[in-house]
Scaffold this motif. Structure first.
Motif, PDB file in Angstrom:
ATOM      1  N   PRO A   1       0.819  -1.233   0.000  1.00  0.00           N
ATOM      2  CA  PRO A   1       0.000   0.000   0.000  1.00  0.00           C
ATOM      3  C   PRO A   1       0.843   1.270   0.000  1.00  0.00           C
ATOM      4  N   LEU A   2       2.049   1.191   0.578  1.00  0.00           N
ATOM      5  CA  LEU A   2       2.911   2.369   0.593  1.00  0.00           C
ATOM      6  C   LEU A   2       3.352   2.769  -0.805  1.00  0.00           C
ATOM      7  N   GLU A   3       3.443   1.831  -1.721  1.00  0.00           N
ATOM      8  CA  GLU A   3       3.879   2.132  -3.085  1.00  0.00           C
ATOM      9  C   GLU A   3       2.845   2.938  -3.858  1.00  0.00           C
ATOM     10  N   HIS A   4       1.573   2.904  -3.416  1.00  0.00           N
ATOM     11  CA  HIS A   4       0.564   3.744  -4.064  1.00  0.00           C
ATOM     12  C   HIS A   4       0.621   5.184  -3.572  1.00  0.00           C
ATOM     13  N   GLN A   5       1.087   5.344  -2.352  1.00  0.00           N
ATOM     14  CA  GLN A   5       1.186   6.711  -1.822  1.00  0.00           C
ATOM     15  C   GLN A   5       2.464   7.400  -2.272  1.00  0.00           C
ATOM     16  N   ILE A   6       3.571   6.675  -2.266  1.00  0.00           N
ATOM     17  CA  ILE A   6       4.849   7.218  -2.712  1.00  0.00           C
ATOM     18  C   ILE A   6       5.142   6.646  -4.097  1.00  0.00           C
TER      19      ILE A   6
END
Length: 292
Positions: free
Chosen positions: A134-139
């Motif tokens: 999920p962090l890869e969608h934000q950053i």
């Protein structure tokens, strides 16, 4: 047709799917016709359709009972359960009543964790690609930016290339696992001292529950029991012993034995002497207390 093929439960189904051949037994013939719609044969391999539509590879009796597919033989199930319990202990509450609700989180953490044994994550070895966090969608990450700029055909080609390289990736993980096992074995064997004995040697054995010929005599009991004589030698460093009365003991692993020497005999004699002195002192104390 070989005898192994005749005994294999998959062969009649493959014969009917590929060649339309049915057995002579009417009951067996009807049973195969009823079961065939659930199976498919592709590249000499039989698959079964699951309830979710996923094709499951059918295994023979020898493959099903081998250590690779039968996890309870080589301890894979026990090792994974131990790892899963350790993960659940980190995420459950103090009451530990919500462990079933935290199961998905623990399994997710296990699948995306980099394993030292295989030099890869379990998810990448199963699907050929790493999980999108999920962090890869934000950053913004380079991998997602590249895939977003591809059209459908290019994305399909990229996915097919990843699946083709999956076998090579699994072989590399297997090689890394074997190298790690060799290194672990070497580090363990450095601390191992082999003890070799011959038939007729006088030895002592560690006092363990496997030796039930003598009763324990308290804290003054010596750590070694004996003497015994080597009567027979087995493979992998095991020996069969016999005492002075002809009682046979064993087989016992050589790591629980040591050769009897004069110094050891003197030490055992001193230990028994101390034990007798303590018992005599204890008896004198009780007699004096009763007299008073």
């Amino acid at each position: 047709m070989s005898e192994a093929a005749k005994k294999d439960w998959r062969q009649p189904i493959v014969d009917y799917l590929c060649y339309g051949i049915l057995p002579e037994d009417p009951r067996r013939r009807n049973d195969i016709r009823r079961r065939v719609p659930h199976f498919i044969s592709y590249k000499d391999t039989l698959y079964r359709r699951s309830f979710k539509g996923v094709l499951l590879r059918c295994l023979g009796d020898e493959e099903r009972k081998s250590s690779m597919y039968y996890a309870s033989i080589n301890g894979l199930a026990e090792a994974f359960n131990k790892t899963l319990c350790n993960l659940l202990n980190k995420v459950v509450t103090k009451s530990k009543r919500d462990w079933h609700e935290r199961m998905e989180e623990a399994l997710w953490a296990y699948r995306i964790t980099y394993r030292t044994l295989t030099q890869a994550t379990p998810c990448s070895l199963s699907f050929g690609v790493e999980v999108v966090l999920p962090l890869e969608h934000q950053i913004p990450f380079l991998r997602l930016n590249i895939q977003e700029g591809l059209i459908d055909e290019e994305n399909v080609e990229l996915r097919l290339a990843e699946l083709k390289a999956l076998d090579e990736k699994r072989l590399e993980a297997k090689k890394n696992l074997e190298c790690y096992q060799v290194q672990l074995s070497r580090s363990f064997n450095k601390k191992v001292r082999l003890r070799c004995f011959q038939v007729g040697d006088q030895v002592l054995t560690v006092r363990r529950p496997i030796i039930t010929s003598h009763k324990s005599r308290g804290k003054f009991t010596p750590k070694w029991d004996g003497p015994y004589a080597i009567q027979e030698e087995y493979l992998n460093g095991a020996y069969k012993l016999v005492d002075t009365h002809g009682v046979k003991i064993g087989p016992i692993n050589g790591k629980f034995l040591k050769k009897l020497t004069l110094n050891i005999c003197d030490a055992m004699g001193k230990t028994h002497l101390k034990e007798r002195e303590f018992l005599q002192w204890n008896l004198d104390a009780k007699v004096l207390q009763a007299y008073n």
